[in-house]
Scaffold this active site. Sequence first.
Site, mmCIF file in Angstrom:
data_model
loop_
_atom_site.group_PDB
_atom_site.id
_atom_site.type_symbol
_atom_site.label_atom_id
_atom_site.label_comp_id
_atom_site.label_asym_id
_atom_site.label_seq_id
_atom_site.Cartn_x
_atom_site.Cartn_y
_atom_site.Cartn_z
ATOM 1 N N ARG A 448 0.801 -1.219 0.000
ATOM 2 C CA ARG A 448 0.000 0.000 0.000
ATOM 3 C C ARG A 448 0.835 1.270 0.000
ATOM 4 O O ARG A 448 1.779 1.418 0.766
ATOM 5 C CB ARG A 448 -0.943 0.020 1.204
ATOM 6 C CG ARG A 448 -1.802 1.278 1.251
ATOM 7 C CD ARG A 448 -2.885 1.203 2.282
ATOM 8 N NE ARG A 448 -3.881 0.223 1.896
ATOM 9 C CZ ARG A 448 -4.378 -0.675 2.731
ATOM 10 N NH1 ARG A 448 -3.949 -0.743 3.958
ATOM 11 N NH2 ARG A 448 -5.290 -1.525 2.320
ATOM 12 N N HIS A 478 4.578 -10.790 1.892
ATOM 13 C CA HIS A 478 5.050 -9.878 2.927
ATOM 14 C C HIS A 478 6.326 -10.390 3.592
ATOM 15 O O HIS A 478 6.922 -9.708 4.419
ATOM 16 C CB HIS A 478 3.939 -9.681 3.969
ATOM 17 C CG HIS A 478 4.134 -8.541 4.892
ATOM 18 N ND1 HIS A 478 4.399 -8.702 6.239
ATOM 19 C CD2 HIS A 478 4.121 -7.192 4.682
ATOM 20 C CE1 HIS A 478 4.526 -7.518 6.811
ATOM 21 N NE2 HIS A 478 4.359 -6.582 5.902
ATOM 22 N N HIS A 635 8.757 -2.269 15.521
ATOM 23 C CA HIS A 635 8.310 -2.982 14.325
ATOM 24 C C HIS A 635 8.635 -4.476 14.344
ATOM 25 O O HIS A 635 8.103 -5.233 13.551
ATOM 26 C CB HIS A 635 8.948 -2.326 13.093
ATOM 27 C CG HIS A 635 8.342 -2.731 11.791
ATOM 28 N ND1 HIS A 635 8.986 -3.570 10.898
ATOM 29 C CD2 HIS A 635 7.158 -2.415 11.220
ATOM 30 C CE1 HIS A 635 8.230 -3.739 9.831
ATOM 31 N NE2 HIS A 635 7.106 -3.056 10.006
#
Length: 730
Positions: A448, A478, A635
């Site tokens: 995205r 991913h 993250h």
Amino acid sequence: MVAEQVPAAVEEPTAEQDTLPAVEPEKDTVVEEVVEEPVPSIDLSSPELYINRHLSHLHFNIRVLEQALDERYPLLERLQFLLIFSSNLDEFFEIKVAELQRQVRFGREKVGPDGLQPHEVLRRIREMCHEQTKRQYEILNDTLIPQLQTENIRFLRRREWTKAQREWIREYFFNTLMPVMTPIGLDPAHPFPRLVNKSLNFIVALEGKDAFGRDSGMAIIPAPRSMPRLIRLPDELCRGGDNLVFLSSVIHAFADELFPGMEVLGCYQFRLTRNADLDFDSEEVDDLARALKGELQHRQFGQAVRLEVADNCPEDMIAFLLKEFGLGETELYKVNGPVNLTRMGAVRELVNRSELSYASFSPGLPKRLRDRKSMFETLRQRDLLLQHPFESFTPVVDLLREAARDPKVLAVKQTLYRTGNNSEIVAALIEAARNGKEVTAVIEIRARFDEENNLKLASLLQEAGVVVVYGVVGYKTHAKIMMIVRQEDNELRRYVHLGTGNYHQGTARVYTDYSLLTADQEVGEDVHKIFQQLTGMGKILRLSKVLNAPFSLHPKMVEFILREMRHAQAGKDAHIIIKVNSMTEPRLIRTLYRASQAGVKIDLIVRGMCSLRPGVPGVSENIRVRSIIGRFLEHSRVCYFLNDGASEIYAASADWMERNMLYRVETCFPMEPLRVAPRVKKDLDLYLEDNTQAWELQQDGSYVRVQMQEGEEPISAQQILLERLAAAAN
């Protein structure tokens, strides 16, 4: 800290899913069967046990906004947190609010595990967003701007301009702005223009007739998108310090020059947010890249979802705008300041005030790499674990660059999700291909807001001779994996990189992530099989050490939790630590509830969305959830299971969400127990001890900042890791 442009995809199912996708492996050949325990007496699927994911996401953004008030941060960094909140909220409206509105509009409301109907979720979102948007501008106007002014950083309003400054700004308007501006008078021949998503615009009230006798009384001025939103005045015109003017102030001051002979009665800024998600069925297209290119052209002109307008704009003009965009009063946000706050980030480039920002640092390099001659030789000796941004991402680039030039290297394979501009990773792949290596890149073109960049990247690599594939239709790739095949003596050896973050050197400086570099042959064989599945076709292949979604990862996590539960039931110590960005997958949450009921101690470190509700009597008393918000964006995804003393630690590219576990290609890799795993466990313990940047989730879904107890020493996990690893030995 920046906001990850990874926030969630539209394909994420909102309804609870208990089954794996259609590609679920045969349990007797790939994944050990998970033996379910008897159903507990409390219904663990009850909606009261789940927090709505969208409201939880908003709470994360509120925690980001809170950092703007924390005086322990440098002043410009506090401003940056406020701007990150603004950017995060933009994306929240573009994707999540837009999807909820679409569900309501077409009568296709999907209810998640929390049981809330989308229209009710939208109502609560609007209440929270109106309150927090108002608060954001209060923090900017009443706290940050006055404090910046005490540091001689001034945002000059029109009434504050001196005569000399006004003359310079007037020249700037005529010579720089006016030639690229296009005012649009509204009449039957000039209907309301189609405005670009999140662009700065002005609605103008006019009086008088123009050269053609028109007197519609209204016009629109789109601000040039190529022009900076902040302009620095020359030092010689000011009384010292850094003096900045908003582009909106310049346009307001000279709007009458755009309508000669007419009187400007009022000029008011506004900004429209649109649905920015891509809407096409990947199952129904023959050429995914071509379909994506076509859809990207429409992203800037999606359905309107929010209108921001200056709070002094007359009600009749606001009503006109709302009607034009098909929005109601609930989608209106009146703001006391610039409507495009994110563009204020330019202040950091316009002022040279290093003392008001974080102190710079150099990422560290492990001792064993400082004098090494070959990355291949280093990895043959033992695995290498890097923790970014405290440690450098350069060894990952160096391994690939060395592979590109090594005559013994035969092939390179890599997944690419986000890479950034002028990427050294991409340059090394191109060099490898031009040097005759067999180079394959699996590019996720549906990442995205990076779709356009990734399409360009694919073309660039193909022109250099790289074999480019787009992964698997319906399953975003991913996973962050790289494999190098090298001829050594009479055998082929594989060298592998697996990461929790992207191959993006920019984010590697601000996101906390792990990189594992290894020559372990079982791991290499597993990664080889994953690439086979991504580029070819065939049955699911058994993996030895690496877990992967959408096949083994989800059932294995359930299995590991249940194993810990059985240890607790047997009277043994049982402990689970999970560190992820988001936790929303219902079955995993239910399984954690069951483990808690059995007495397992569960510590969750969840940066953003968390649908699990801690502290519920009889269900989750043994679960603690904390969120760390600091200088760097947390993250990394890590799972720890005590396992009766034979502890296991895995790092992953996947969050505990439906999309990651069931609808993406992800990897989860074990940490070598003797050297790497203890270090990761030590890091997890540090995050659990943090008492300066931690927030704890309450049973009602709110968060409370952890406070130091009397006599406690301050502990900041990020700061300790920075001091321990950055530019230092480890």
